[in-house]
Design an enzyme around this catalytic site. Structure first.
Site, PDB file in Angstrom:
ATOM      1  N   THR A 177       0.859  -1.187   0.000  1.00  0.00           N
ATOM      2  CA  THR A 177       0.000   0.000   0.000  1.00  0.00           C
ATOM      3  C   THR A 177       0.895   1.236   0.000  1.00  0.00           C
ATOM      4  O   THR A 177       2.062   1.151   0.401  1.00  0.00           O
ATOM      5  CB  THR A 177      -0.879   0.054   1.271  1.00  0.00           C
ATOM      6  OG1 THR A 177       0.002   0.097   2.399  1.00  0.00           O
ATOM      7  CG2 THR A 177      -1.776  -1.152   1.384  1.00  0.00           C
ATOM      8  N   LYS A 430     -15.582  17.793  10.572  1.00  0.00           N
ATOM      9  CA  LYS A 430     -16.762  17.680  11.433  1.00  0.00           C
ATOM     10  C   LYS A 430     -17.114  19.059  11.974  1.00  0.00           C
ATOM     11  O   LYS A 430     -16.501  19.547  12.917  1.00  0.00           O
ATOM     12  CB  LYS A 430     -16.525  16.689  12.569  1.00  0.00           C
ATOM     13  CG  LYS A 430     -17.818  16.095  13.074  1.00  0.00           C
ATOM     14  CD  LYS A 430     -17.593  14.764  13.739  1.00  0.00           C
ATOM     15  CE  LYS A 430     -18.910  14.028  13.892  1.00  0.00           C
ATOM     16  NZ  LYS A 430     -18.769  12.757  14.566  1.00  0.00           N
ATOM     17  N   TRP A 435     -20.920  16.100   9.301  1.00  0.00           N
ATOM     18  CA  TRP A 435     -19.784  15.834   8.431  1.00  0.00           C
ATOM     19  C   TRP A 435     -19.857  16.644   7.135  1.00  0.00           C
ATOM     20  O   TRP A 435     -20.901  16.696   6.479  1.00  0.00           O
ATOM     21  CB  TRP A 435     -19.740  14.350   8.069  1.00  0.00           C
ATOM     22  CG  TRP A 435     -19.162  13.496   9.153  1.00  0.00           C
ATOM     23  CD1 TRP A 435     -18.417  13.907  10.215  1.00  0.00           C
ATOM     24  CD2 TRP A 435     -19.286  12.077   9.284  1.00  0.00           C
ATOM     25  NE1 TRP A 435     -18.055  12.826  10.989  1.00  0.00           N
ATOM     26  CE2 TRP A 435     -18.574  11.698  10.439  1.00  0.00           C
ATOM     27  CE3 TRP A 435     -19.916  11.074   8.540  1.00  0.00           C
ATOM     28  CZ2 TRP A 435     -18.474  10.382  10.856  1.00  0.00           C
ATOM     29  CZ3 TRP A 435     -19.812   9.770   8.955  1.00  0.00           C
ATOM     30  CH2 TRP A 435     -19.103   9.424  10.114  1.00  0.00           C
TER      31      TRP A 435
END
Ligand code: AMP
Length: 534
Positions: A177, A430, A435
């Site tokens: 990754t 937030k 959100w």
């Protein structure tokens, strides 16, 4: 019948049926190399014989640091077909990460493009397990002190008794990754997972590949096996056009798409944004291109509009991760949407990341892990499980054995099963307990004609806890005001989503897979103070 789903089974099939399929490549030593799939598989057999001659064992890792071209394609089949593991490595990684990855994987053999010779020269003393370094070229002057690919295979027979008893669950490929925090993590793919994934990817509502398609994969072979496209090509006989190092050369890419009559291409939105600019400037058309896949980051609305309206191309939005091989979802037009939805509703649906393909399942959950409804409104943590989803990481036994994989993404799923990524969980803003999707704002601002790149991060606020801060890189030579960009957002997102401030930058930190490094941005702007603090 206990028939094993292996790379060797693909080699057998392709050698019989598709030996005439064309493969076209750009490489440093061949500006336009052409041969057939049959030629490629013969050279893959030469590779396998060469591996035997150096005593490579089944399961050993063989690394590649290379662009998309015909030799990389041969390696995919030669290495995994031999029974070893193809470990593709991203050349854009930091040298420290390259060293970590190669030592963690215990790579025995390393294949590199000639342009990476200096990179490897610099880190070679720290590579603890690499015994052979081979440069993928026919140019003896470009190999430095290493072995030349063409010499490595030259004396070898072009047939190989590809084993028929390889266990399909054996590892065939390995990819790390990109690792935004900590060291990169290795994801192992087995023969079985890769082939099931490739079969699913070829389906009409995914990439829809077959004998009559021509594909140009811009998605790199060093990241998640170029989404398995090379395997699909060998399974179904699709002609491939490999761009080599020309992935950001939009003139070269465009000319290849036209000259080779490419019908399908796949890449990240950054590439398609650059190509859109080039097409607008040059006035060139793409007469053969039917479909374009966007994945890796969200497809910005302006690019969907541009390619759909100006070039009549079917834009396919797809979502996935290294850990999911990568295909998770793919967007296709619903029959009822095509006939009875308004143009605006269709557009909104097309911009979502799409429907899970057969072989994977999705769910969204709340903070407590309870499953949330598929109502198109409720946001939750996206989990995935399936035939080609990893259950943990290589060399990390404690990470294994998961039933569901937590993607780290926040998503909404609608009643049709169409998933929309709202943001990476750690990138959401937030504000007052609600959100705000940083990626939605970025994608809209990127559609502004004066803006090259945009990023939104959360900054502390005395009343709302967090507020979005917009950071933009304007196009060269243009003057744009912050208020103009905020005005541009009006009517496109909820009023309270509109950032309070805009900062200008010369560039944004980008990681090895071309994504903006939000961690680094948060670090760069850590001293930013919202005006409301007084
Ligand atoms: P990687 O494993 O480096 O390929 O990154 C996977 C992550 O990229 C996912 O978890 C998503 O956050 C993001 N991603 C991939 N495709 C998309 C997409 N179509 N839209 C939005 N985010 C995406």
């Amino acid at each position: 019948m206990p028939y094993q789903l292996t790379i060797q089974s693909v080699i057998r099939h392709a050698s019989r049926l598709f030996s005439d399929t064309e493969i076209v490549s750009v490489t440093a030593d061949h500006p336009q190399h052409r041969y057939t799939l049959g030629d490629a598989l013969e050279r893959a057999a030469q590779l396998a014989n060469a591996f035997k001659s150096i005593g490579l064992k089944s399961g050993d890792r063989v690394a590649t640091i290379a662009w998309n071209d015909f030799r990389h394609f041969e390696l995919y089949f030669g290495i995994s077909g031999y029974g070893a593991v193809t470990h593709t490595i991203n050349p854009r990684l930091h040298p420290e990460q390259l060293i970590f990855i190669m030592n963690d994987a215990s790579d025995k053999v390393l294949f590199i493009d000639s342009m990476f010779v200096p990179l490897i020269d610099a880190i070679r003393p720290q590579l603890k397990t690499v015994e052979h370094i081979i440069v993928m070229t026919s140019d003896a002057a470009a190999v430095g002190e290493y072995l030349m690919y063409e010499d490595f295979i030259a004396a070898q027979p072009n047939t190989y008794p590809w084993p028929e008893d390889t266990d399909e669950n054996q590892a065939a490929a390995l990819c790390y990754t990109s690792g935004t925090t900590g060291n990169p993590k290795g994801v192992l793919y087995s023969h079985r997972t890769m082939l099931l994934h490739a079969m699913s990817l070829s389906q009409p509502d995914a990439l829809g590949m077959g004998r009559n398609s021509v594909i140009l994969p811009v998605v790199p072979m060093f990241h998640i096996n170029a989404w398995s496209i090379p395997f699909v090509c060998a399974m179904v006989g699709t002609k491939i056009v490999f761009p080599g190092p020309k992935v950001m050369d939009f003139e070269a890419l465009t000319d290849m798409l036209i000259a080779e009559k490419v019908t399908l291409t796949a890449g990240v939105p950054t590439v398609w944004a650059g190509m859109a600019q080039y097409l607008q400037k040059s006035g060139k058309q793409l007469p053969h291109l039917e479909r374009m896949v966007f994945g890796g980051t969200a497809c910005p609305p302006y690019l969907l509009d541009y390619y759909t309206k100006e070039h009549n191309i079917n834009v396919i939005h797809a979502w996935g991760m290294t850990e999911t091989s990568p295909l998770g979802t793919c967007n296709t037009v619903l029959p009822m949407a095509a006939t009875s939805w308004s143009a605006e509703a269709q557009r909104a649906q097309r911009l979502k990341q799409g429907y899970p393909v057969f072989g994977v399942e999705l769910k969204i959950v709340d903070d407590a892990g309870a499953e949330l409804p598929w109502d198109g409104k409720t946001q939750g943590y996206l989990y995935i499980r399936g035939l080609w989803v990893c259950d943990g990481y290589f060399n990390q036994p404690d990470s294994r054995g998961n039933d569901w994989f937590n993607t780290g993404d926040i998503a909404v799923i609608d009643q049709y099963g169409c998933m929309r990524i709202m943001d990476r969980a750690k990138d959401l803003v937030k504000s007052g307990g609600e959100w705000i999707s940083s990626s939605d704002i970025e994608n809209i601002v990127q559609g502004h004609p004066d803006i090259l790149q945009a990023a939104v991060i959360a900054t502390a606020h005395p009343k709302w806890d967090e507020r979005p801060l917009l950071i933009v890189v304007p196009k060269e030579g243009v003057q744009v005001k912050g208020e103009e960009l905020l005005k541009y957002l009006e009517g496109k997102v909820a009023t309270w989503w509109i950032p309070d401030d805009v900062l200008f930058a010369e560039s944004l930190p980008i990681n090895a897979t071309g994504k903006v490094q939000k961690n680094d941005l948060r670090d760069i702007y850590k001293d930013y103070r919202h005006a409301d603090f007084g």
